[in-house]
Design an enzyme around this catalytic site. Sequence first.
Site, PDB file in Angstrom:
ATOM      1  N   ASP A 188      23.003  -0.652 -46.761  1.00 55.34           N
ATOM      2  CA  ASP A 188      24.161  -0.226 -47.551  1.00 55.34           C
ATOM      3  C   ASP A 188      24.596   1.155 -47.039  1.00 55.34           C
ATOM      4  O   ASP A 188      24.080   1.649 -46.019  1.00 55.34           O
ATOM      5  CB  ASP A 188      23.862  -0.257 -49.056  1.00 55.34           C
ATOM      6  CG  ASP A 188      22.902   0.845 -49.514  1.00 55.34           C
ATOM      7  OD1 ASP A 188      22.375   1.583 -48.666  1.00 55.34           O
ATOM      8  OD2 ASP A 188      22.673   0.955 -50.739  1.00 55.34           O
ATOM      9  N   HIS A 240      -5.412 -14.509 -46.069  1.00 57.75           N
ATOM     10  CA  HIS A 240      -4.041 -14.034 -46.269  1.00 57.75           C
ATOM     11  C   HIS A 240      -3.048 -15.195 -46.243  1.00 57.75           C
ATOM     12  O   HIS A 240      -2.041 -15.165 -46.941  1.00 57.75           O
ATOM     13  CB  HIS A 240      -3.702 -12.967 -45.226  1.00 57.75           C
ATOM     14  CG  HIS A 240      -4.660 -11.812 -45.256  1.00 57.75           C
ATOM     15  ND1 HIS A 240      -4.776 -10.983 -46.347  1.00 57.75           N
ATOM     16  CD2 HIS A 240      -5.591 -11.404 -44.359  1.00 57.75           C
ATOM     17  CE1 HIS A 240      -5.719 -10.089 -46.113  1.00 57.75           C
ATOM     18  NE2 HIS A 240      -6.241 -10.325 -44.918  1.00 57.75           N
ATOM     19  N   CYS A 243      18.252   0.665 -47.745  1.00 56.64           N
ATOM     20  CA  CYS A 243      19.141   1.253 -48.752  1.00 56.64           C
ATOM     21  C   CYS A 243      18.632   2.677 -48.995  1.00 56.64           C
ATOM     22  O   CYS A 243      17.874   3.199 -48.169  1.00 56.64           O
ATOM     23  CB  CYS A 243      19.204   0.411 -50.026  1.00 56.64           C
ATOM     24  SG  CYS A 243      17.643   0.236 -50.914  1.00 56.64           S
ATOM     25  N   HIS A 300      -1.331  -8.621 -43.245  1.00 58.14           N
ATOM     26  CA  HIS A 300      -1.746  -9.276 -44.489  1.00 58.14           C
ATOM     27  C   HIS A 300      -0.632 -10.096 -45.135  1.00 58.14           C
ATOM     28  O   HIS A 300      -0.901 -11.145 -45.714  1.00 58.14           O
ATOM     29  CB  HIS A 300      -2.235  -8.238 -45.503  1.00 58.14           C
ATOM     30  CG  HIS A 300      -3.585  -7.674 -45.152  1.00 58.14           C
ATOM     31  ND1 HIS A 300      -4.319  -6.897 -46.019  1.00 58.14           N
ATOM     32  CD2 HIS A 300      -4.331  -7.763 -44.016  1.00 58.14           C
ATOM     33  CE1 HIS A 300      -5.461  -6.552 -45.439  1.00 58.14           C
ATOM     34  NE2 HIS A 300      -5.487  -7.044 -44.215  1.00 58.14           N
ATOM     35  N   THR A 355      16.527   3.998 -51.285  1.00 61.89           N
ATOM     36  CA  THR A 355      15.074   4.053 -51.516  1.00 61.89           C
ATOM     37  C   THR A 355      14.309   2.966 -50.779  1.00 61.89           C
ATOM     38  O   THR A 355      13.089   3.054 -50.653  1.00 61.89           O
ATOM     39  CB  THR A 355      14.781   3.854 -53.013  1.00 61.89           C
ATOM     40  OG1 THR A 355      15.315   2.571 -53.396  1.00 61.89           O
ATOM     41  CG2 THR A 355      15.406   4.950 -53.866  1.00 61.89           C
TER      42      THR A 355
END
Length: 159
Positions: free
Chosen positions: A14, A139, A71, A104, A73
């Site tokens: 963004d 995993h 973005c 993982h 964060t």
Amino acid sequence: MTAPSPARIIIGSDHAGFPLKEALIKRLSQAGETVQDIGTFSEESVDYPDFAEKVAHAVLSGSGSIGIAICGTGIGVSIAANKVRGIRAALVYNEETAGLARRHNNANVICFGGREITPDQAFDWTRTYLSSAFEGGRHQRRIDKISAIEASPGISGQS
Ligand code: RB5
């Protein structure tokens, strides 16, 4: 004539992630990676779910491609990309999580916070992620359980 091979890396952001996206594309291209930029292409305000969804769909339609979604964060694009069935999007915030996202979680999208990290960090962590290998075993069993959640109808009829 053979079809062009899909880009190894699909990247989108963004407006808040735009400066990091530009800087990261430059570094990755200089390092010889093929990168497909799905936007946004300026710092004009846009909505991060639109770009997370575009990255997710491009990753699922390009064999062997991985995605990078950015973005402010990294949280919004993580949440949005993970709504697309078949996507495992991991918020990467240090060297260790960059490797573990692949080893993982077998993440097919990594997410960065453009307002939280530097271009050098994003580049280093992307390289770590790309050079890591999924470990399988227990995993894989856990990822199969995630797929089962995706396939389940969910809770309906609650008031
Ligand atoms: C945009 O201001 C910001 O909210 C967005 O980039 C992101 O950080 C949301 O999770």
